[in-house]
Design a protein around this motif. Structure first.
Motif, PDB file in Angstrom:
ATOM      1  N   LEU A  11      25.839 -42.152 -25.002  1.00  0.00           N
ATOM      2  CA  LEU A  11      25.243 -41.431 -23.878  1.00  0.00           C
ATOM      3  C   LEU A  11      26.187 -40.393 -23.282  1.00  0.00           C
ATOM      4  CD1 LEU A  11      23.322 -44.313 -22.082  1.00  0.00           C
ATOM      5  CD2 LEU A  11      22.524 -42.729 -23.859  1.00  0.00           C
ATOM      6  N   TRP A  55      23.929 -46.154 -29.270  1.00  0.00           N
ATOM      7  CA  TRP A  55      23.688 -44.955 -28.485  1.00  0.00           C
ATOM      8  C   TRP A  55      25.010 -44.452 -27.912  1.00  0.00           C
ATOM      9  CZ3 TRP A  55      19.140 -42.618 -28.672  1.00  0.00           C
ATOM     10  CH2 TRP A  55      17.971 -43.366 -28.909  1.00  0.00           C
ATOM     11  N   PHE A  82      23.098 -40.311 -31.353  1.00  0.00           N
ATOM     12  CA  PHE A  82      23.255 -41.540 -32.119  1.00  0.00           C
ATOM     13  C   PHE A  82      23.336 -41.131 -33.581  1.00  0.00           C
ATOM     14  CE2 PHE A  82      18.666 -41.153 -32.655  1.00  0.00           C
ATOM     15  CZ  PHE A  82      18.454 -41.639 -33.945  1.00  0.00           C
ATOM     16  N   TYR A  90      15.436 -37.647 -24.759  1.00  0.00           N
ATOM     17  CA  TYR A  90      15.905 -38.938 -25.256  1.00  0.00           C
ATOM     18  C   TYR A  90      14.777 -39.766 -25.851  1.00  0.00           C
ATOM     19  CZ  TYR A  90      13.980 -41.230 -21.102  1.00  0.00           C
ATOM     20  OH  TYR A  90      13.128 -41.720 -20.147  1.00  0.00           O
ATOM     21  N   ALA A  94      14.714 -41.694 -29.419  1.00  0.00           N
ATOM     22  CA  ALA A  94      14.364 -43.104 -29.579  1.00  0.00           C
ATOM     23  C   ALA A  94      13.283 -43.289 -30.633  1.00  0.00           C
ATOM     24  CB  ALA A  94      13.910 -43.676 -28.238  1.00  0.00           C
ATOM     25  N   ARG A 111      14.889 -42.835 -34.086  1.00  0.00           N
ATOM     26  CA  ARG A 111      15.728 -44.008 -34.346  1.00  0.00           C
ATOM     27  C   ARG A 111      14.875 -45.192 -34.812  1.00  0.00           C
ATOM     28  NH1 ARG A 111      20.767 -45.877 -32.317  1.00  0.00           N
ATOM     29  NH2 ARG A 111      20.845 -48.134 -31.979  1.00  0.00           N
TER      30      ARG A 111
END
Length: 244
Positions: free
Chosen positions: A152, A150, A163, A129, A133, A136
């Protein structure tokens, strides 16, 4: 010293006394010491072997009992299969095409202008993750895109956390190679947005790195009161110059 140890010591002393008795000494003088010692060792080994054989037999008996218990068949469940009992004779149906309206070979190519925009879906898990991030953040800093929330848990046709960001056609020649070089090893789905979202996800898709299942088979075309193609609404303000 315990009585058992005393008894054992006395037996050993007696054995040596017997070995060194006058008749045995005569044997030793004739060079028979090796034979005498070997005979003594053999008697101990024979006793040990007999004890081991008894233990093995006992273990085999226990194992046989366990094996007999393990081999008992379970009682069959009572009832009937919900599928019936002739499933092997059922005909093989042909599933519907992933491209509605294209059951036959098209007479001419589809116009590339049918594509109005694109989505990039970045997939990740609990171990990756932080990479998602980073991608992103980098994308939002460099491109005018519509950045989604997001996810999840599986959402829509996507079976893993993800995402997405949407972008217009003019960015395609830049974003595709940018994602190829900055995927950080993650799986990324890039698909066009046309009037056929099912085919967009299943048939017209591009993949960066490994592909994965997409549960888009049940997706349908927009309804009469919905936009024919999903719209892109830019919600980022780029602040970093794109590296070149």
């Amino acid at each position: 010293m315990s009585e058992e140890n005393v008894t054992g010591a006395e037996a050993l002393d007696q054995e040596w006394a017997n070995l060194l008795s006058p008749p045995r000494r005569a044997v030793l003088r004739r060079g028979g010491v090796v034979a005498a010692l070997a005979a003594t060792a053999w008697s101990g080994a024979a006793a040990a072997q007999q004890a081991g054989a008894g233990a093995a037999a006992a273990a085999a008996g226990q194992g046989g009992a366990v094996g007999a218990g393990a081999g008992k068949a379970r009682a069959a469940p009572v009832g009937k299969s919900p599928w019936g009992y002739a499933t092997d004779k059922a005909p093989t149906p042909r599933p519907a095409s992933v491209r509605p309206g294209e059951q036959a070979l098209p007479a001419k190519p589809r116009a590339y202008t049918d594509i109005e925009s694109y989505h990039a879906h970045i997939y990740f898990d609990e171990d990756s993750y932080q990479k998602a991030a980073q991608i992103r953040k980098w994308a939002a800093e460099r491109f005018s895109i519509e950045l989604g929330d997001w996810n999840l848990e599986p959402r829509g046709p996507h079976v893993t956390p993800s995402f997405y960001f949407g972008f217009n056609n003019d960015l395609l020649p830049v974003i595709v190679p940018w994602l190829q070089l900055n995927s950080l090893g993650l799986t990324i789905l890039i698909h066009p947005n046309t009037e056929d979202p099912r085919a967009d996800h299943l048939y017209y898709a591009l993949w960066v790195n490994r592909s994965q299942p997409v549960n888009a088979y049940a997706m349908k075309k927009p309804g009469p009161d919905e936009p024919k193609v999903e719209q892109i609404f830019i919600n980022t303000r780029p602040s970093v110059k794109l590296e070149s």
